[in-house]
Design a protein around this motif. Structure first.
Motif, PDB file in Angstrom:
ATOM      1  N   GLY A  48       0.832  -1.210   0.000  1.00  0.00           N
ATOM      2  CA  GLY A  48       0.000   0.000   0.000  1.00  0.00           C
ATOM      3  C   GLY A  48       0.862   1.254   0.000  1.00  0.00           C
ATOM      4  O   GLY A  48       0.576   2.222  -0.718  1.00  0.00           O
ATOM      5  N   VAL A  49       1.927   1.229   0.786  1.00  0.00           N
ATOM      6  CA  VAL A  49       2.851   2.371   0.849  1.00  0.00           C
ATOM      7  C   VAL A  49       3.592   2.508  -0.481  1.00  0.00           C
ATOM      8  O   VAL A  49       3.740   3.617  -1.014  1.00  0.00           O
ATOM      9  N   LEU A  50       4.034   1.383  -1.028  1.00  0.00           N
ATOM     10  CA  LEU A  50       4.748   1.431  -2.319  1.00  0.00           C
ATOM     11  C   LEU A  50       3.832   1.963  -3.424  1.00  0.00           C
ATOM     12  O   LEU A  50       4.223   2.814  -4.227  1.00  0.00           O
ATOM     13  N   ALA A  51       2.586   1.458  -3.459  1.00  0.00           N
ATOM     14  CA  ALA A  51       1.658   1.868  -4.521  1.00  0.00           C
ATOM     15  C   ALA A  51       1.306   3.348  -4.419  1.00  0.00           C
ATOM     16  O   ALA A  51       1.056   4.010  -5.428  1.00  0.00           O
ATOM     17  N   ALA A  52       1.306   3.868  -3.192  1.00  0.00           N
ATOM     18  CA  ALA A  52       0.968   5.287  -3.001  1.00  0.00           C
ATOM     19  C   ALA A  52       2.109   6.203  -3.433  1.00  0.00           C
ATOM     20  O   ALA A  52       1.956   7.423  -3.453  1.00  0.00           O
ATOM     21  N   GLY A  53       3.260   5.631  -3.754  1.00  0.00           N
ATOM     22  CA  GLY A  53       4.387   6.446  -4.216  1.00  0.00           C
ATOM     23  C   GLY A  53       5.084   7.190  -3.097  1.00  0.00           C
ATOM     24  O   GLY A  53       5.737   8.216  -3.342  1.00  0.00           O
ATOM     25  N   ALA A  54       4.959   6.688  -1.865  1.00  0.00           N
ATOM     26  CA  ALA A  54       5.571   7.387  -0.729  1.00  0.00           C
ATOM     27  C   ALA A  54       7.094   7.412  -0.834  1.00  0.00           C
ATOM     28  O   ALA A  54       7.750   8.279  -0.266  1.00  0.00           O
ATOM     29  N   ILE A  55       7.643   6.430  -1.538  1.00  0.00           N
ATOM     30  CA  ILE A  55       9.090   6.413  -1.767  1.00  0.00           C
ATOM     31  C   ILE A  55       9.329   6.613  -3.256  1.00  0.00           C
ATOM     32  O   ILE A  55       8.852   5.808  -4.083  1.00  0.00           O
ATOM     33  N   ALA A  56      10.022   7.678  -3.613  1.00  0.00           N
ATOM     34  CA  ALA A  56      10.322   7.939  -5.030  1.00  0.00           C
ATOM     35  C   ALA A  56      11.577   7.155  -5.400  1.00  0.00           C
ATOM     36  O   ALA A  56      12.654   7.411  -4.855  1.00  0.00           O
ATOM     37  N   PHE A  57      11.413   6.170  -6.286  1.00  0.00           N
ATOM     38  CA  PHE A  57      12.567   5.384  -6.733  1.00  0.00           C
ATOM     39  C   PHE A  57      13.179   6.082  -7.935  1.00  0.00           C
ATOM     40  O   PHE A  57      12.480   6.450  -8.878  1.00  0.00           O
ATOM     41  N   ASP A  58      14.478   6.242  -7.904  1.00  0.00           N
ATOM     42  CA  ASP A  58      15.193   6.939  -8.972  1.00  0.00           C
ATOM     43  C   ASP A  58      16.377   6.071  -9.411  1.00  0.00           C
ATOM     44  O   ASP A  58      17.338   5.934  -8.652  1.00  0.00           O
ATOM     45  N   PRO A  59      16.318   5.400 -10.584  1.00  0.00           N
ATOM     46  CA  PRO A  59      15.232   5.427 -11.570  1.00  0.00           C
ATOM     47  C   PRO A  59      13.998   4.701 -11.055  1.00  0.00           C
ATOM     48  O   PRO A  59      14.091   3.940 -10.087  1.00  0.00           O
ATOM     49  N   PRO A  60      12.825   4.896 -11.731  1.00  0.00           N
ATOM     50  CA  PRO A  60      11.601   4.226 -11.286  1.00  0.00           C
ATOM     51  C   PRO A  60      11.758   2.711 -11.328  1.00  0.00           C
ATOM     52  O   PRO A  60      12.602   2.179 -12.057  1.00  0.00           O
ATOM     53  N   LEU A  61      10.950   2.021 -10.562  1.00  0.00           N
ATOM     54  CA  LEU A  61      10.991   0.555 -10.575  1.00  0.00           C
ATOM     55  C   LEU A  61      10.579   0.053 -11.950  1.00  0.00           C
ATOM     56  O   LEU A  61       9.743   0.674 -12.612  1.00  0.00           O
ATOM     57  N   PRO A  62      11.150  -1.058 -12.394  1.00  0.00           N
ATOM     58  CA  PRO A  62      10.742  -1.622 -13.692  1.00  0.00           C
ATOM     59  C   PRO A  62       9.239  -1.890 -13.718  1.00  0.00           C
ATOM     60  O   PRO A  62       8.638  -2.174 -12.671  1.00  0.00           O
ATOM     61  N   ASP A  63       8.650  -1.823 -14.931  1.00  0.00           N
ATOM     62  CA  ASP A  63       7.192  -1.960 -15.060  1.00  0.00           C
ATOM     63  C   ASP A  63       6.653  -3.229 -14.408  1.00  0.00           C
ATOM     64  O   ASP A  63       5.634  -3.197 -13.724  1.00  0.00           O
TER      65      ASP A  63
END
Ligand SMILES: Cc1cc2nc3c(=O)[nH]c(=O)nc-3n(C[C@H](O)[C@H](O)[C@H](O)COP(=O)(O)OP(=O)(O)OC[C@H]3O[C@@H](n4cnc5c(N)ncnc54)[C@H](O)[C@@H]3O)c2cc1C
Length: 423
Positions: A231-246
């Protein structure tokens, strides 16, 4: 100032604590960054009622295979088997105690639900919604579906993957921990390098290393284990740089958190409704949309009753706020004992959980959406940066998803994998 650690563990719930303990046992230097002001995550023992009360996890499911069982026993914690026997349930139908025939019909409906799910899953084919595999139309079918999906799985059967439901069915004995599961995790976290109030807001991951940034400043590390909820990951609370793979992002959205809420009412005096420790109450679903709470009264002989509410109705009340949840809980109990008895026996006020609204969790535990039965494996097997960046937590466990024991095992597994990748 930028801190340094060989391995970052993100989150100090069951998975994070297990990962950190394993990493230290393997001789790795690690640091746990926890956004909240306590360790334990979705296992939390409240003491405001005068006795321990678990507001998150409270049962050690499948205790014979649960890694927390021997740990609890070694620490001298008291385990009490509350049983899974349905005959212990005080069942109500139409505002009165169920007859023997009705009880038998309820038990048969519960067994038929899981038997039909298992049979359909074994036949293979596409990963359909659980609701499409189970009996419908019988007088107790909606009640069985409500109990096994909204209450146990924290989401309606329409939103649950059949294959994942079957893969994560629980068995074995189910003790509660007298001192609290939250207390147990706090003990197991003792001595670990946990920084509280350290919310990671951004994770820069590059071949050369990982940089975590947030309220605490920044931390440079060679490897990381992410244990926050899906739920936390889906909400984008942590910005991954680069974004997580699709594929990984799809796995996260395929494993949303359902909601199980607890409403705890405290006894005003000595009156206990003639019921002993761990008495359970439940009732028949009376109409479409009816969403009964279930109850556990006086656990360990303690002076409180715990009402459970799951799925869509739990989310709705969570949004409305604690007063609405307390009112619903009192109205539910009044169906069994009358409003006057409820007003007399229970003190004003209630402890109402807020797992759905809390940005550190955003729900209770994960279920796989129909068609997403493979998502847990995708998340658990993801090995970014040559295996130095991994995910752990209850959602990553193919068998014990949704449980504190599953979270623990997944944390240990991720720690071993990171250790191997570091060489
Ligand atoms: C009401 C309820 C009843 C339950 N009942 C049971 C039960 O009886 N038995 C059972 O086995 N399981 C039960 N569960 C499920 C069980 O509690 C969870 O499966 C388990 O505790 C999850 O552990 P975890 O480590 O995967 O995640 P979490 O416990 O969520 O740990 C993740 C940690 O990450 C932290 N965090 C979040 N965002 C950040 C950030 N940006 N930076 C740093 N840290 C962050 C969080 O604060 C949290 O401490 C229940 C859960 C609930 C809510």
């Amino acid at each position: 100032m930028t801190r340094e650690a060989e391995v970052l563990v993100l989150g100090a719930g069951a998975a994070g604590i297990a990962a950190a303990r394993r990493l230290r046992a393997l001789g790795r230097d690690c640091l746990v960054l926890e956004a909240g002001m306590r360790a334990g995550g979705r296992a939390f023992t409240d003491h405001s009622l005068g006795a321990p009360c678990d507001l998150g996890a409270s049962w050690l499911h499948d205790a014979g295979a649960n890694p927390l069982t021997p740990l609890a026993q070694a620490l001298g914690f008291t385990l009490h088997d509350t049983g899974r026997r349905r005959r212990d349930l005080l069942l109500a139908a139409g505002g009165r105690p169920a007859t023997a025939e009705e009880r038998a019909a309820w038990e048969a409906a519960v067994e038929a639900f899981d038997a039909a799910a298992l049979a359909r899953a074994r036949r293979g084919g596409p990963d359909i919604p659980l609701s499409e595999a189970v009996p419908r139309g019988g007088p107790w079918d909606d009640t069985a579906a409500h109990w096994l999906s909204a209450m146990i799985s924290a989401a309606e059967a329409e939103r649950i993957s059949l294959q994942d439901y079957v893969a994560t069915l629980l068995d074995g004995w189910n003790p509660q921990v007298a001192e609290g599961v939250g207390t147990l995790l706090l003990r197991l976290a003792e001595g670990l390098p946990v920084v509280l109030g350290a919310a990671v807001g951004r994770l820069r991951w590059r071949r050369g290393g990982i940089l975590a940034e947030g309220s605490f400043g920044s931390l440079r590390t060679r490897a990381a284990i992410i244990t926050v909820s899906t739920g936390v990951l889906a909400a984008g609370a942590i910005a991954f740089d680069p974004p997580l793979p699709d594929g990984l992002q799809d796995a996260v959205t395929g494993l949303p958190l359902g909601l199980l809420s607890k409403v705890v009412l405290r006894a005003a005096g000595e009156e206990r409704l003639g019921l002993g420790p761990f008495a359970r109450l439940g009732r028949q679903v009376e109409a479409p949309g009816d969403s009964p709470m279930s109850w556990l009264l006086w656990p360990f002989g303690r002076p409180y009753a715990v009402g459970f509410l799951g799925g869509a109705r739990a989310w709705a009340l969570s949004r409305e706020g604690p007063a609405a949840a307390e009112a619903e809980a009192r109205a539910e109990l009044a169906r069994y004992f009358g409003a006057a008895a409820v007003a007399r026996i229970f003190a004003p006020g209630a402890v109402v959980t807020r797992w759905g609204e809390d940005p550190l969790f955003r729900g209770a535990y994960s279920h796989a959406l129909p068609g997403c039965a493979g998502a847990r494996a995708v998340l658990a097997e993801a090995a970014l940066l040559g295996g130095r960046l991994r995910f752990a937590g209850e959602a990553c466990h193919p068998r014990y998803a949704g449980t504190v024991g599953g979270a623990w095992q997944s944390g240990e597994r991720a720690a071993r994998a990171v250790h191997a990748a570091l060489g």
